[in-house]
Design an enzyme around this catalytic site. Structure first.
Site, PDB file in Angstrom:
ATOM      1  N   ILE A  24      26.573  62.880  29.061  1.00  0.00           N
ATOM      2  CA  ILE A  24      27.586  61.968  29.552  1.00  0.00           C
ATOM      3  C   ILE A  24      28.889  62.228  28.814  1.00  0.00           C
ATOM      4  O   ILE A  24      28.904  62.726  27.697  1.00  0.00           O
ATOM      5  CB  ILE A  24      27.164  60.499  29.353  1.00  0.00           C
ATOM      6  CG1 ILE A  24      26.871  60.198  27.884  1.00  0.00           C
ATOM      7  CG2 ILE A  24      25.948  60.176  30.211  1.00  0.00           C
ATOM      8  CD1 ILE A  24      26.559  58.745  27.604  1.00  0.00           C
ATOM      9  N   GLY A  25      30.007  61.918  29.475  1.00  0.00           N
ATOM     10  CA  GLY A  25      31.308  62.117  28.859  1.00  0.00           C
ATOM     11  C   GLY A  25      32.210  62.988  29.714  1.00  0.00           C
ATOM     12  O   GLY A  25      31.834  63.450  30.800  1.00  0.00           O
ATOM     13  N   GLU A  36      17.929  64.097  29.880  1.00  0.00           N
ATOM     14  CA  GLU A  36      17.787  62.897  29.054  1.00  0.00           C
ATOM     15  C   GLU A  36      18.641  61.763  29.599  1.00  0.00           C
ATOM     16  O   GLU A  36      18.197  60.623  29.699  1.00  0.00           O
ATOM     17  CB  GLU A  36      18.196  63.259  27.635  1.00  0.00           C
ATOM     18  CG  GLU A  36      18.475  62.122  26.703  1.00  0.00           C
ATOM     19  CD  GLU A  36      19.162  62.627  25.445  1.00  0.00           C
ATOM     20  OE1 GLU A  36      20.006  61.898  24.917  1.00  0.00           O
ATOM     21  OE2 GLU A  36      18.852  63.742  24.992  1.00  0.00           O
ATOM     22  N   GLY A  69      18.850  64.415  22.043  1.00  0.00           N
ATOM     23  CA  GLY A  69      17.897  65.306  22.705  1.00  0.00           C
ATOM     24  C   GLY A  69      18.314  66.759  22.731  1.00  0.00           C
ATOM     25  O   GLY A  69      17.703  67.570  23.434  1.00  0.00           O
TER      26      GLY A  69
END
Length: 629
Positions: free
Chosen positions: A229-230, A251, A349
């Site tokens: 994410i991001g 993940e 992860g």
């Protein structure tokens, strides 16, 4: 959430309160079940019990001397405020922005641990838990609540805790997978309706777009991807819009997956496990992604000890793991959880997926990062890691490292080769310094020249569809680093002598260099076009054409190679035509091909239609066909 989702959630909540009335208590009653000295696990991300937290830290609450553990959470973390230092001690299993200051200032702890190992550590009480508080969607008609967008370590928390408190939020999306928990597993439930915390993606920067384009070159059609994410992960997903038949086993994911799934780019049709399903453990983003996963049977969420298990990950053919880093040293060591000795995030992860993808059939582990930090004042590629920086991914685990300046392939390479590859993708203003430092450490030759930085952008304009005389459809396009595995089967059909004869004299590019190096080109000094049959998940290379510029202005060496079973079908002629077209486009006026004199009529027929003149010449005892474009 949509109006229908809210209506469904509120209806379920009303029905649950009628049927399981004894489970529902006030916030104060729920918090009263926590004893002094308890270790409290909170739900992660958007299922953090944000509605109950004010009651937990209330002056009226008796909870004190408690340790509070969790992964990254969205929303406030009031228990980390300085005024609660003597009542609560936070232990971060992953450091988020809302707790980072407390960790840096020493008012909170950080436990570095692989994400896949946390659930078993909770269950065997290596990480002991007394109380678990989690936000859940209301129970359905059969009494099953839903963990919504966060399964991660929740099931382990429910199994291990003596007291399980559910914050029931009708606005939480309901998801498929291993997400259902019966009301009997909860000691008490508190109805608290509030918006699901959102994670906004920062604006894209030019360097992120450039990195994303380089990463996209490494992703094969039909691959199963892991991406976080991001801003950078979302930029990478945008660059995959022209890919086909991607799968997801990750993940966590966010909004960037939604557009690709709705466009059919992500469809899971080629996945070797969980066929057709987007598989994850954590979803964090905006209303857009929460609406997408709500009651979507094509999305399945499972605990991280399953999703992040390297053995499970490795079962995904063409698994492509894309992870970010804070810095990388010249030997390939990756720091991803700290800035120097200041802890910043967590192991998460990354290692799980790097190792899992490395063991997958045609897997690709990728580490990507901007070349600089602090507005360009610090190089992220360093001679050695910053003092205090921790190694998350070892130099032995690293395969691809990507910056906005290109791709470095490190796996199986010597320290000298690694250092030079990483220097080449570092920011240009730090290259001389990095080379000098590498020489000081005896990583490279003392007379090692500085490599030329080339910002290789895939030239998508050089793509054409063709059909053989027998009706086989194929696409001529520039080579990509991802074509390594597809080229090998074709090359192995030829003897060394044949490869030498078809390429550049006796100093040929094959087989003296690795196929990986052969696939990684700058698209300016060297161009390789391949003919790729797109009917299968695994692209089958049926032929290629190459030119490499010589020191002479406007001149290049060239060669054409076609798989034996496709010779005589017009593939060589199509490759020759497109090679000449690209050569003219980049300013080449003459190409020279090494040939046997007996082959001269056949090769001349390939190039003559696209040339002003073709002539057989002899240079240094070798026959060459000179083609003037």
């Amino acid at each position: 959430m949509s109006a229908s989702t809210l209506e469904t959630g509120e209806r379920l909540l009303a029905a649950a309160r009628d049927r399981w009335n004894e489970k529902f208590v006030s916030p104060q009653e729920a918090i009263a079940r926590i004893r002094r000295g308890d270790r409290i696990l909170l739900g992660s991300g958007s299922v953090a019990p944000t509605g109950l937290l004010p009651y937990l830290v209330s002056e009226d609450a008796e909870a004190g001397a408690c340790e509070i553990l969790h992964l990254l959470t969205l929303g406030p973390a009031p228990y980390t405020a300085p005024e609660f230092e003597h009542r609560f001690r936070h232990n971060a299993l992953f450091i988020g922005p809302n707790v980072r200051r407390a960790v840096v200032e020493g008012r909170a702890d950080y436990t570095p641990v692989f994400l896949s190992e946390i659930p078993p550590m909770i269950r065997n009480r290596q990480i002991p838990i007394d109380v678990f508080i989690v936000s859940v969607a209301p129970p359905d008609e059969n009494g099953y609540c839903n963990l919504g967008p966060h399964v991660d370590i929740a099931l382990a928390g429910i199994d291990a805790a003596s007291v399980v408190i559910g914050e029931v939020n009708p606005r939480l999306p309901r998801t498929y997978g291993d997400t259902r928990i019966h009301v009997d597993r909860f000691d008490c439930m508190v109805p608290l309706t509030h918006d699901v915390p959102e994670l906004l993606t920062p604006p894209l920067r030019d360097e992120s777009i450039a990195i994303a384009r380089n990463v996209a070159r490494l992703v094969m059609d039909g691959a199963t991807i892991q991406v976080g994410i991001g801003a950078l992960p979302d930029a990478i997903l945008r660059e995959l819009k022209n890919h086909r038949d991607l799968g997801v086993h990750t993940e966590m994911f966010s909004d960037g997956v939604v557009d690709l799934a709705l466009a059919g780019v992500i469809n899971g049709s080629k996945k070797s496990q969980h066929h057709g399903k987007i598989v994850g453990s954590i979803v964090m983003g905006t209303k857009k992604v929460y609406d997408f996963i709500n009651e979507n049977p094509n999305v399945e969420l499972y605990p991280v000890d399953y999703v992040n298990d390297p053995f499970v990950i490795a079962k995904n053919d063409y698994m492509t793991a894309i992870n970010t880093a804070i810095e990388v040293d010249l030997t390939g060591q990756v720091c991803a959880d700290s800035i120097g000795d200041q802890f910043y995030s967590g192991i998460g992860g990354q290692v799980d997926f790097i190792r899992g993808s490395a063991r997958a059939h045609y897997g690709r582990p990728i580490i990507c990062l901007p070349s600089t930090a602090r507005n360009g004042n610090v190089s992220r590629i360093k001679p050695v890691l910053t003092d205090g920086a921790g190694v998350v991914t070892t130099r032995g685990d690293v395969h691809f490292v990507v910056t906005e300046y290109g791709i470095a392939y490190l796996h199986g390479k010597s320290v000298r080769e690694r250092a030079m590859a990483l220097i080449q993708i570092a920011h240009p203003k730090y290259r001389s310094w990095l080379l000098a430092e590498a020489k000081n450490r005896r990583y490279v030759y003392q007379d090692q020249p500085e490599p030329v930085v080339v910002k290789a952008l895939y030239p998508a304009r050089y793509e054409w569809n063709h059909t053989t005389k027998q009706g086989l459809r194929y696409r001529i396009r520039p080579i990509k680093p991802t074509d390594e595995a597809m080229l090998a089967p074709m090359f192995y059909k030829f003897s060394r002598d044949e490869l030498y004869r078809r390429f550049f004299e006796n100093e040929g590019v094959l087989p003296d260099c690795s196929i990986q190096d052969f696939c990684t080109i700058d698209y300016r000094e060297t161009m390789i076009l391949i003919g790729a049959n797109r009917e299968d998940v695994v692209t089958r290379v049926i032929g290629l054409a190459i030119f490499t510029k010589t020191p002479a202005p406007g001149e290049a060496k060239a060669g054409v190679l076609v798989a034996p079973e496709h010779q005589g079908h017009g593939v060589a002629a199509a490759l020759a035509e497109r090679l000449c077209e690209v050569a003219r486009d980049v300013g080449i006026q003459t190409i020279r091909l090494d040939i046997h004199e007996a082959d001269e009529p056949k090769v001349r027929r390939l190039f003559a239609p696209h040339a002003r003149e073709c002539a057989l010449v002899s240079e240094n005892g070798h026959a060459k066909l000179r083609v003037d474009l």
